[in-house]
Design an enzyme around this catalytic site. Structure first.
Site, mmCIF file in Angstrom:
data_model
loop_
_atom_site.group_PDB
_atom_site.id
_atom_site.type_symbol
_atom_site.label_atom_id
_atom_site.label_comp_id
_atom_site.label_asym_id
_atom_site.label_seq_id
_atom_site.Cartn_x
_atom_site.Cartn_y
_atom_site.Cartn_z
ATOM 1 N N TYR A 15 -11.018 4.019 -4.596
ATOM 2 C CA TYR A 15 -9.977 5.053 -4.710
ATOM 3 C C TYR A 15 -10.294 6.193 -3.757
ATOM 4 O O TYR A 15 -11.425 6.675 -3.734
ATOM 5 C CB TYR A 15 -9.916 5.593 -6.145
ATOM 6 C CG TYR A 15 -8.664 5.132 -6.855
ATOM 7 C CD1 TYR A 15 -7.412 5.387 -6.304
ATOM 8 C CD2 TYR A 15 -8.732 4.434 -8.055
ATOM 9 C CE1 TYR A 15 -6.263 4.943 -6.938
ATOM 10 C CE2 TYR A 15 -7.588 3.996 -8.696
ATOM 11 C CZ TYR A 15 -6.349 4.259 -8.133
ATOM 12 O OH TYR A 15 -5.215 3.819 -8.746
ATOM 13 N N GLU A 38 -7.830 9.068 -3.013
ATOM 14 C CA GLU A 38 -6.672 9.961 -2.888
ATOM 15 C C GLU A 38 -7.031 11.195 -2.062
ATOM 16 O O GLU A 38 -8.114 11.771 -2.223
ATOM 17 C CB GLU A 38 -6.180 10.386 -4.274
ATOM 18 C CG GLU A 38 -5.218 9.355 -4.838
ATOM 19 C CD GLU A 38 -5.457 9.066 -6.290
ATOM 20 O OE1 GLU A 38 -6.654 8.972 -6.665
ATOM 21 O OE2 GLU A 38 -4.471 8.939 -7.027
ATOM 22 N N ASP A 94 12.487 5.468 14.240
ATOM 23 C CA ASP A 94 11.856 4.424 13.421
ATOM 24 C C ASP A 94 11.624 3.226 14.326
ATOM 25 O O ASP A 94 12.544 2.449 14.596
ATOM 26 C CB ASP A 94 12.790 4.071 12.255
ATOM 27 C CG ASP A 94 12.237 2.931 11.407
ATOM 28 O OD1 ASP A 94 11.244 2.297 11.820
ATOM 29 O OD2 ASP A 94 12.815 2.666 10.335
ATOM 30 N N THR A 145 5.810 0.204 11.552
ATOM 31 C CA THR A 145 5.066 -0.741 10.720
ATOM 32 C C THR A 145 3.991 -1.396 11.575
ATOM 33 O O THR A 145 4.093 -1.431 12.807
ATOM 34 C CB THR A 145 5.977 -1.856 10.148
ATOM 35 O OG1 THR A 145 6.621 -2.521 11.224
ATOM 36 C CG2 THR A 145 7.007 -1.298 9.188
ATOM 37 N N LYS A 199 4.609 -6.139 12.350
ATOM 38 C CA LYS A 199 5.638 -6.831 13.136
ATOM 39 C C LYS A 199 5.084 -7.080 14.548
ATOM 40 O O LYS A 199 4.126 -7.813 14.674
ATOM 41 C CB LYS A 199 6.939 -6.019 13.127
ATOM 42 C CG LYS A 199 7.535 -5.868 11.705
ATOM 43 C CD LYS A 199 8.911 -5.226 11.730
ATOM 44 C CE LYS A 199 9.535 -5.154 10.356
ATOM 45 N NZ LYS A 199 9.270 -3.891 9.651
ATOM 46 N N ARG A 252 0.057 -5.903 6.823
ATOM 47 C CA ARG A 252 1.332 -5.388 6.306
ATOM 48 C C ARG A 252 1.181 -3.904 5.972
ATOM 49 O O ARG A 252 0.310 -3.528 5.189
ATOM 50 C CB ARG A 252 1.690 -6.170 5.055
ATOM 51 C CG ARG A 252 3.040 -5.877 4.474
ATOM 52 C CD ARG A 252 3.520 -7.065 3.706
ATOM 53 N NE ARG A 252 3.790 -8.149 4.615
ATOM 54 C CZ ARG A 252 4.956 -8.332 5.238
ATOM 55 N NH1 ARG A 252 5.968 -7.519 5.019
ATOM 56 N NH2 ARG A 252 5.131 -9.326 6.074
#
Ligand code: DSN
Length: 414
Positions: free
Chosen positions: A49, A51, A195, A221, A224, A230
């Site tokens: 974790y 954060e 984008d 992203t 791609k 991903r």
């Protein structure tokens, strides 16, 4: 290493690897990430974790993942010549929603491309959070050229005074003129969001213009054309950095996926290698070849061709719908998606077209010669409209894919 003990899932993973090896994947948004990228995701980094952001966390024990995320950020900034980078978005949609949360208030106006003309759900479709919380007005392409209608973009912008203008698409085969978009954004005092989810790899290697310095914010992203794990990312100017980071965490995401962020770092390094530039150059050559051969066969290519990894094929000359073509090609081991073409009269569940992309087949080493063969297979299947023909082609597809393995023995020790 021992095999994964859950036999049911183990067998399904093997089945999916076989599916990818034995099919020609022409889904424009997919790719085959390297074994290095994939192996990085399967590490105990997933347990942590973290954060917050590097060196400013809400948990102890983050000294190692701090270094990893810092490296990912610096590599991403370098790749896109950006002042600020956030590598935590779990996807492109999360990245876009975070940008809206950072820069808009509920009810503010977004100006974006219509979905059937190439836009994306997260650009403000009514079924997406973006369409529910913000006021959305949309532009499209010109009927004659099927390229962005800048007169329309300017007219709508002046009339509707959007706070954000979005450019960058999911099904648009041409280069985007970021400079003109920025001029329009400046005329109406809007932010420009580019984008580049689909074209990240093409921008990173210089085969498509960089949205900076024109865009205020860029989302993308990593899975791609960039061929990584991903996930998503956000780039911005220094002025917007704090707002963007706060909107993503704690605004809309919790703990970052550190195993994925490490894999993003590995992918960014791979994207800086000369081999990746050669790969993207071939992606574009292959994309053009697929479109050219289908055009010679009498199909219509939306906008007349492609500058990128994808093209949209208008199937109406053959009288077959996108859905029928997707299904038949699936039987032949050629995986595509049905896609609306501009001004399509058919609904998105049927469509008059298919979208085809070259990133996957190029990753496995195929070149123009193989693209000619694949385009001929596509034509044979869809012009015959016959399942028997599709089954016959499936044998040939298997022979072709056998010659271009993707992962060889990389996952024998799963
Ligand atoms: N699903 C992606 C695509 O296929 O373009 C976009 O999110």
């Amino acid at each position: 290493m021992e095999h994964i003990k859950d036999n049911e899932i183990y067998e399904l993973i093997k089945k999916e690897i076989k599916r990818q090896e034995e099919n020609l994947i022409l889904i424009a948004s997919e790719n085959h990430a390297s074994p290095h990228v994939l192996k990085t995701m399967g590490t105990p980094l997933s347990n942590k974790y973290a954060e917050g952001y590097p060196f400013k966390r809400y948990y102890g024990g983050c000294e190692v993942v701090d270094e990893i995320e810092h490296i990912a950020i610096e590599r991403l900034k370098k790749l896109f010549n950006a002042e600020h980078a956030n590598v935590q978005p779990h996807s492109g949609t999360q990245a876009n929603l975070a940008v809206y949360l950072a820069l808009l208030k509920p009810g503010d106006t977004i100006l974006s491309m219509k979905l059937p003309h190439g836009g994306h759900l997260s650009h403000g479709h009514k079924v997406n959070a973006a369409g529910k919380y913000y006021r959305v007005v949309q532009y499209g392409v010109r009927k004659d050229t099927e390229t962005i209608d800048f007169d329309q973009v300017r007219d709508i912008a002046k009339r509707e005074r959007p706070k954000i203008i979005i450019c960058g698409y999911s099904a648009y085969p041409r280069q985007i003129d970021f400079k003109t978009f920025r001029e329009i954004a400046d005329e109406v005092g809007a932010y420009l969001l580019a984008d580049i989810a689909h074209i990240t790899g093409i921008v990173a290697t210089g085969f498509h213009p960089n949205p900076f310095p024109y865009a205020h914010v860029v989302t993308g992203t990593t899975h791609k054309t960039l061929r990584g794990p991903r996930g998503g990312f956000i780039l911005s100017t220094k002025e917007l950095a704090e707002k963007i980071d706060k909107a993503l965490f704690p605004g809309m995401q919790g703990g970052p996926l550190m195993h994925v962020i490490a894999a993003k770092a590995v992918c960014f390094k791979e994207a800086m290698e000369p081999e990746f530039k050669t790969y993207i150059e071939q992606v574009i050559k292959n994309s053009r070849k697929l479109a050219d051969v289908l055009k010679e066969k009498g199909l219509r290519i939306v906008s007349g061709g492609t500058d990128t990894h994808l093209s949209l094929i208008d199937l109406r000359p053959l009288g077959i719908t996108g859905k029928e073509a997707e299904d038949l090609l699936g039987i032949a081991g050629i995986v595509v998606n049905k896609n609306t073409i501009t001004f399509d009269e058919k609904p998105p569940t049927i469509t008059s077209g298919i979208r085809i992309g070259s990133p996957c087949v190029t990753t496995r080493g195929m070149k123009e010669k193989e693209m000619e063969v694949i385009a001929n297979y596509i034509y044979e299947v869809i012009s015959s409209r016959s399942e028997d023909k599709a089954k016959e082609i499936k044998q040939k597809v298997k022979e072709l894919t056998d010659k271009f393995p993707i992962y060889k023995d990389s996952f024998n020790d799963l």
